[in-house]
Write an enzyme that holds these catalytic residues in place. Structure first.
Site, PDB file in Angstrom:
ATOM      1  N   ASP A  16     -49.264 -19.891  11.983  1.00 41.07           N
ATOM      2  CA  ASP A  16     -48.761 -19.682  13.343  1.00 41.07           C
ATOM      3  C   ASP A  16     -49.885 -19.270  14.294  1.00 41.07           C
ATOM      4  OD1 ASP A  16     -46.845 -19.498  15.343  1.00 41.07           O
ATOM      5  OD2 ASP A  16     -45.470 -18.299  14.132  1.00 41.07           O
ATOM      6  N   ASP A  55     -39.596 -23.733  18.811  1.00 44.90           N
ATOM      7  CA  ASP A  55     -38.769 -22.629  18.318  1.00 44.90           C
ATOM      8  C   ASP A  55     -37.302 -22.832  18.675  1.00 44.90           C
ATOM      9  OD1 ASP A  55     -40.697 -21.244  17.019  1.00 44.90           O
ATOM     10  OD2 ASP A  55     -40.980 -19.697  18.534  1.00 44.90           O
TER      11      ASP A  55
END
Ligand code: GLA
Length: 732
Positions: free
Chosen positions: A464, A529
């Site tokens: 990430d 997301d």
């Protein structure tokens, strides 16, 4: 006559032509695409043609017509546009190259050498005082994607050369009148924006230290009204994960015999690249596709080019469960084991433990950098848990955010000098970036990740990257985004070297880093997301312009999406997630038996169809009523196809007329049926079209299907899956 005499003269200035080869041109050809480079009156190489495949006679014609009229109030010679477009040729637009020594520009070049082998060519240029050598490398890969990169080397004995910009600038014809690129935001990546090409510069810059949620991603220029299936298009993408720019530009005087230019480059800050004698700078690779068959044509080229890479994932894409929206930071090993057991029972093949497993990580304010298992929550470490996951028949995945650090961490307390942070630099999600330009930082991260991956037997890493870098660098900071980006690449490369079977997902608060720089060393991208299927339909549709579905993570979330709070039926969430590398992000240990049965049916449908979804041709229909989308994947041999007919909003028309199903083999006879394993879509009608209500399926030829069939009128937030299989034609 004049031009061929000059060209002959040019021929003497460079070598490398093979016997029997026309030294006046370099022709790179794959499939039906040609890139032809010729040499202008100064001997500089420039693109003569990029587009449809051409033969020798065409090239001769293009060569003899390559010099435009001399304009009023202009240069006294015909204009040219070279690979190194600068003021040397009177180019007044964005320069291809900006170099200098002590603020004195270097902008006059000559062609020193040409190397041409099969579908690759290198044009070696030098400035007139032999201080710098520029290698412009062009190759046409098997997917007919043009790959271009440039290397600049300081060949002087004593000078220091500042490199401010090195851009690939490709000329476009006059008929390219419109363009499309992308913008976006967190949970809303790759929103298309479209405009007419005007005189002036359309410049998209990212100084975020990553492409960003709003990254231009792919810039597509095309003929009027180009769509998914129609129009001639020229598309470009920069394979780079740091600062960057894309350019579309048109000057009133054109670009040589061409009209406008399409460019891409790494964006360099002042002083970021200074070459000492003997040092080189290499640009990232630009990937460019031409197609006469609309955006889908360019997509097909990008997808086949990516699929031909040796590192392209070669195994079936396992069905994933990711714990993020299921438990967030609430890591309770007992609850997680029950989640894993439920996952295995419905057919999940990879279980990914997201953020929250390491020391001090109770929320997002602390812990980043301390890559040690939190023994408060995981008293025996992660190994027993990973063992259990493997025992359940699944792969084990683990989340890291290696480039980032919370100030509230042992690492920040012991190494404050490792942070990319000066003066008043601002936090973002309570974190700063680590300076991956530093070897000691890279060594620490490699050592920690290597240890965890080895100890916990990790098969998959979610990598990430949750902040822009810009706000962490102050204006007098010499540490650079370029050094950081190259550092990240080298750490990933080293981890892959140590763990050859390890797969890595690139994630950056969702899809803020979805470029082919990072994706040439990782195995999939977390596109967003947002698991809201309405949002996801658009995000995946446009991410697929460049990336094939097997590289795009796509998860089924709970009924109410966490990022939009919009409610969606299971069938629509499931259909949406089917068209990617599918997964689940939902606490399914709390699901009812009925919900689990739905999930299990969906899981087996994914496994049944993934050989088509992950290998076939991506197809999107242009002509559907507003609020509806038809997209699918057709096997390369045309024998099988999977389409989704979805409605994301209500329509102004009352009925759905015939909808053409594109991309099929016109000669084949297809059995068309609705796969309703994931539930039945809610309709906005009294009855289905009769072919569906009578038999639930129909047999039609590909050509009849392309003319169109009436499809059910769906409520918004509903979808159906059409599965087409070719059957023997009667009498055949
Ligand atoms: C980012 C990612 C999410 C999740 C969280 C964890 O927001 O995009 O998928 O991994 O970080 O903190």
């Amino acid at each position: 006559m004049m031009s061929s005499m000059k060209l002959h003269a040019v021929h003497k200035t460079h070598s490398g032509a093979h016997e029997g080869e026309d030294a006046r041109v370099v022709h790179l050809r794959a499939d039906d695409t040609s890139l032809v480079v010729s040499f202008d009156h100064l001997g500089l190489p420039g693109v003569l043609h990029w587009g449809a495949g051409v033969n020798d006679a065409d090239i001769e014609g293009l060569l003899t017509t390559s010099r435009p009229a001399v304009m009023n109030s202009s240069l006294d010679t015909p204009r040219a546009f070279s690979l190194l477009a600068t003021r040397q040729q009177g180019w007044s637009g964005t320069p291809s190259i900006v170099l200098g020594i002590d603020a004195r520009p270097i902008e006059t070049f000559r062609c020193h050498r040409v190397e041409h082998v099969a579908r690759s060519a290198v044009f070696v240029l030098r400035d007139h005082e032999d201080r710098v050598e520029v290698r412009s490398e062009l190759s046409m890969d098997t997917g007919a994607v043009l790959r271009a990169r440039t290397q600049v080397t300081n060949i002087s004995a004593t000078e220091v050369i500042d490199v401010s910009a090195v851009r690939l600038m490709l000329p476009l014809p006059h008929r390219a009148t419109e363009y499309l690129d992308f913008t976006g935001r967190w949970t809303g990546e790759r929103r298309p924006q479209r405009s007419l090409l005007h005189d002036g510069t359309w410049l998209r810059s990212s100084r975020r230290g990553r492409p960003g949620h709003d990254g231009s991603f792919v810039t597509i220029a095309g003929t009027p009204g180009f769509g998914f299936r129609t129009g001639e298009v020229w598309a470009s993408h920069l394979g780079w994960s740091g600062n960057q720019e894309s350019v579309l530009e048109r000057l009133p005087e054109g670009a040589g015999v061409h009209s406008s230019v399409l460019g891409s480059a790494e964006l360099l800050e002042p002083g970021e690249v200074r070459l000492e004698p003997g040092q080189s700078y290499s640009t990232p690779t630009s990937y460019c596709a031409w197609s006469p068959a609309g955006i889908d044509g360019a997509t097909e080229r990008f997808h086949s080019s990516l699929r031909a890479r040796p590192q392209h994932p070669g195994t079936v894409r396992p069905l994933v469960l990711n714990t993020w929206e299921a438990v967030y930071f609430d890591h309770d090993p007992v609850g997680l084991e029950s989640l894993a057991e439920t996952a295995a029972s419905i057919g999940v093949e990879r279980f990914v433990l997201d953020d929250g497993w390491f020391v001090g990580r109770k929320d997002d304010t602390a812990g980043l950098g301390d890559w040690f298992v939190d023994t408060e929550r995981w008293p025996d470490g992660l190994r027993p848990f990973s063992h259990r996951i493997h025992e359940l028949g699944m792969q084990f995945g683990l989340w890291f955010e290696p480039e980032m650090i919370n100030e509230d961490s042992d690492l920040a307390r012991s190494h404050p000098e490792w942070l990319l942070k000066e003066g008043d630099a601002m936090e973002w999600r309570h974190q700063f970036a680590l300076d991956f330009g530093r070897p000691d930082v890279r060594t620490y991260i490699i050592e920690r990740m290597d240890a965890i991956i080895g100890d916990a037997v990790v098969d998959f890493v979610k990598w990430d990257h949750n902040r822009d870098l810009h706000a962490s660098l102050s204006s007098d900071d010499r540490r650079s985004v370029r050094a950081h980006t190259l550092g990240v690449y080298s750490v990933i490369d080293e981890l892959k070297r140590r763990h050859p079977a390890l797969e890595i997902e690139t994630c950056a608060s969702g899809g803020a880093r979805a470029d082919l720089g990072i994706l040439s060393r990782t195995d999939r991208v977390w596109a967003s997301d947002s698991n809201d299927p309405i949002e996801r339909q658009g995000i995946q549709r446009w991410t697929q312009v460049l990336l094939p579905p097997e590289l795009i993570g796509s998860h089924v979330g709970p009924e109410i999406a966490h990022t939009t709070h919009r409610r969606a039926d299971f069938s629509f969430r499931a259909i949406t997630a089917l068209f990617g590398h599918a997964g689940i992000e939902w606490d399914i240990s709390q699901c009812s038996p009925d919900d689990l049965a739905d999930l299990a049916r969906w899981a087996s449908l994914y496994k049944e169809l993934r050989h088509v979804l992950h290998h076939g041709r991506t197809v999107r229909a242009d002509h559907v009523d507003d609020g509806a989308l038809l997209h699918g994947v057709v096997a390369h041999d045309g024998r099988e196809a999977v389409f989704a007919w979805v409605r994301v909003a209500t329509s102004s028309t009352a009925h759905t007329p015939r909808v053409g199903i594109p991309g099929l083999d016109p000669q084949a006879l297809y059995d068309v049926r609705v796969r309703s394993e994931v539930g039945v879509a809610r309709r906005h009608q009294v009855a289905d079209p009769t072919w569906l209500s009578d038999a639930g399926r129909i047999q039609l030829t590909g050509s009849a299907l392309s003319l169109g069939v009436p499809l059910p009128i769906l409520n918004p937030g509903q979808g159906i899956v059409l599965h087409l299989t070719a059957v023997p034609r009667s009498g055949a």
